[in-house]
Scaffold this active site. Structure first.
Site, PDB file in Angstrom:
ATOM      1  N   HIS A  42       3.627  14.874   7.783  1.00 30.91           N
ATOM      2  CA  HIS A  42       4.237  13.979   8.669  1.00 30.91           C
ATOM      3  C   HIS A  42       4.590  12.634   7.384  1.00 30.91           C
ATOM      4  CE1 HIS A  42       2.669  15.215  12.691  1.00 30.91           C
ATOM      5  NE2 HIS A  42       3.639  15.800  12.355  1.00 30.91           N
ATOM      6  N   GLU A  69       2.788   9.129   6.753  1.00 30.93           N
ATOM      7  CA  GLU A  69       1.362   9.074   6.897  1.00 30.93           C
ATOM      8  C   GLU A  69       1.043   9.108   5.340  1.00 30.93           C
ATOM      9  OE1 GLU A  69       0.218  12.213   9.381  1.00 30.93           O
ATOM     10  OE2 GLU A  69       1.243  11.201  10.832  1.00 30.93           O
ATOM     11  N   ARG A 102       9.066  10.952  10.206  1.00 30.93           N
ATOM     12  CA  ARG A 102       7.920  11.720  10.509  1.00 30.93           C
ATOM     13  C   ARG A 102       8.266  13.174  10.208  1.00 30.93           C
ATOM     14  NH1 ARG A 102       3.817  12.551  14.428  1.00 30.93           N
ATOM     15  NH2 ARG A 102       3.990  14.729  15.329  1.00 30.93           N
ATOM     16  N   HIS A 125      -3.974  14.057   8.373  1.00 30.01           N
ATOM     17  CA  HIS A 125      -3.013  13.331   9.009  1.00 30.01           C
ATOM     18  C   HIS A 125      -3.653  11.747   9.143  1.00 30.01           C
ATOM     19  CE1 HIS A 125      -0.471  16.475  10.579  1.00 30.01           C
ATOM     20  NE2 HIS A 125      -1.493  17.272  10.431  1.00 30.01           N
ATOM     21  N   GLU A 163      -7.595  13.093  11.492  1.00 31.81           N
ATOM     22  CA  GLU A 163      -6.629  11.643  11.925  1.00 31.81           C
ATOM     23  C   GLU A 163      -7.408  10.714  10.957  1.00 31.81           C
ATOM     24  OE1 GLU A 163      -3.591  11.701  13.084  1.00 31.81           O
ATOM     25  OE2 GLU A 163      -3.438  13.219  13.989  1.00 31.81           O
TER      26      GLU A 163
END
Length: 494
Positions: A228, A231, A302, A372, A446
């Site tokens: 994405h 990020e 994104r 991510h 994440e």
């Protein structure tokens, strides 16, 4: 199999199948884990690089053509189902950019909702939230100002050569690819650079193979970053990992063992078109050469950048485009949505190229890791349903070891568990695809933080974030060198 929602719909309340021992926490600006932060500096966030970059920003000009001036980031917390419905109704009538969760349908009670609101809608949203007595706060009151705050510190930074390369700043795609070439040229005993294909816009998809050359077929670990575009901490980590692997090979016995016995395939920027688009800015004259606002560069882009012939909206969510339960729950079939699954599975050349490479090497690749942000979580399959994977005990143990190793660096807590129960249900994800294709240890990180900075994680936090994540990845990789008993007759099963 238990079904908690109908196809194409979303669920907010997963069954308590998997207890989560570690809880995430919202960092304080006074926290020692966030070095150099004072109350007066808490809002100092990253901005587009302007020195030694192919995306110049003139003195007196504005990054991204000043498009974020007056935009705000709201954090809203609905406390019951009625408030969830009210909030969905309010936001559904506005054009907002969801940061967390990434779609309207995933709003849940007692879960924070982070949304980027355009300046023309901020007063209206304030009024509606107050009228409905919804709990909220504004994290960033002027997004443009926060994006530009760090640009004054860039003039003395040297980025081009390997010896001067600064790993504690964010880099443009051109800089990253130049760095990859340099690492390949100067570390031929450990590094091999190759392309696995081209993006929609024709950019090469480069991968670095890291590991001591061997005649034997070694097990392998795949790590991709930048799926994405917005990020940015993802590509920063992939570069950090390569740097640490090479520099510590001689003196770190753990890293030396890993590189001797494993190969690491590192893809610093998966979504090269989207990442490039998130960096592009004004020209030296301070003007833009675009004829329509939809063509303007977007720091918070994104998706990929593929075109849709029926709609003006561009791009596909590269983490909803994989050929596993494609375009079912947790993905959108509308091209304008951030979670758009694409016209068909593997429609995106970036996804197709990686899938082809992993299929070719699936007998050797034992772990797939995708980086991510943001949430501070370590996720593993399944994403698309509430069920335990056949080798759950082995993967759960690996995840626990990873978050424990990560915690040992600065005391930052990560939640871990199946993606469907820990985060939300989503179909067509890369970790489910990897698992289905015989890669037994598939994870999605994440990274920091839990929302205080969101996608604008300051450059001052690149070092601690990458340092702790490196420990987690080393723990996962070290586990591959050990034997974990699992039910082989059932694996893989989706």
């Amino acid at each position: 199999m238990l079904r908690w929602t109908d196809s194409k719909k979303f669920s907010c309340a997963p069954p308590p199948l998997f207890p989560l021992p570690l809880e995430s926490s919202l960092p304080s600006v006074f926290d020692p884990l966030y070095p150099g932060m004072e109350l007066g500096r808490a809002s100092v966030l990253l901005a587009c690089v302007i020195i030694c970059s192919n995306v110049p920003c003139p003195v007196g000009g504005h990054l991204y053509n000043n498009r974020y001036a007056g935009d705000q980031i709201f954090r809203i917390t609905p406390t019951n189902d009625e408030e969830v419905q009210v909030l969905q109704k309010i936001l559904g009538r506005m054009k907002v950019d969801f940061w967390q969760p990434n779609s309207l349908a995933l709003i849940c009670q007692n879960a924070t909702v982070d949304v980027h609101v355009k300046r023309n809608d901020t007063l209206d949203l304030h009024a509606r939230l107050k009228q409905q007595h919804l709990d909220y706060r504004v994290f960033i009151s002027n997004l443009q100002k926060e994006i530009e705050k760090q640009t004054g510190h860039r003039s003395s930074r040297k980025r081009r050569s390997e010896s001067q390369y600064d790993y504690e700043v964010y880099h443009s795609l051109e800089e990253i690819q130049g760095w990859m070439s340099e690492m390949n040229r100067t570390n031929s005993h450990l590094v091999d650079m190759f392309s696995i294909g081209k993006s929609y816009e024709g950019r090469p998809l480069y991968v670095l193979q890291i590991g001591k050359r061997s005649r034997h077929r070694k097990k392998a670990v795949w790590i991709d970053c930048g799926v994405h575009a917005r990020e940015w901490i993802g590509p920063a980590f992939c570069q950090w990992f390569v740097k640490e692997a090479i520099n510590s090979y001689q003196h770190d016995s753990v890293m030396r063992r890993l590189l001797n016995q494993l190969n690491f395939y590192i893809m610093p920027v998966f979504n090269v078109d989207g990442y490039h688009f998130s960096w592009t800015t004004v020209n030296p004259a301070g003007n833009v050469s675009f004829s329509h606002i939809a063509s303007l560069p977007d720091r918070f882009w994104r998706k990929t950048r593929s075109k849709n012939h029926r709609f003006h909206c561009r791009g596909v969510d590269a983490n909803r485009n994989w050929k596993v339960k494609w375009c079912e729950e947790g993905a959108s079939s509308h091209p304008c949505d951030d979670t758009y699954c694409g016209p068909y599975a593997e429609s995106e050349p970036e996804v197709k190229a990686v899938a082809k490479f992993l299929r070719k090497h699936k007998k050797r690749v034992k772990s797939y890791i995708s980086i991510h942000a943001y949430a501070q979580m370590l996720l593993y399959p399944y994403s698309y349903k509430y069920a335990a994977i056949p080798n759950f005990n082995c993967v759960e143990s690996a995840a626990q070891n990873a978050v424990t190793a990560l915690y040992s660096a600065y005391g930052v807590r990560y939640r871990y568990g199946p993606a469907s129960t820990t985060l939300y249900v989503s179909s067509g994800s890369s970790i489910d695809w990897a698992y289905r294709n015989g890669i037994p240890y598939a994870f999605a990180f994440e990274l920091r933080d839990t929302g205080f900075f969101g996608f604008l994680l300051p450059e001052s936090l690149i070092n601690p974030t990458c340092t702790e994540t490196l420990r987690a990845v080393k723990a996962i990789a070290s586990g591959l060198l050990k034997k974990c008993e699992t039910d082989r007759d059932r694996f893989p099963y989706i």
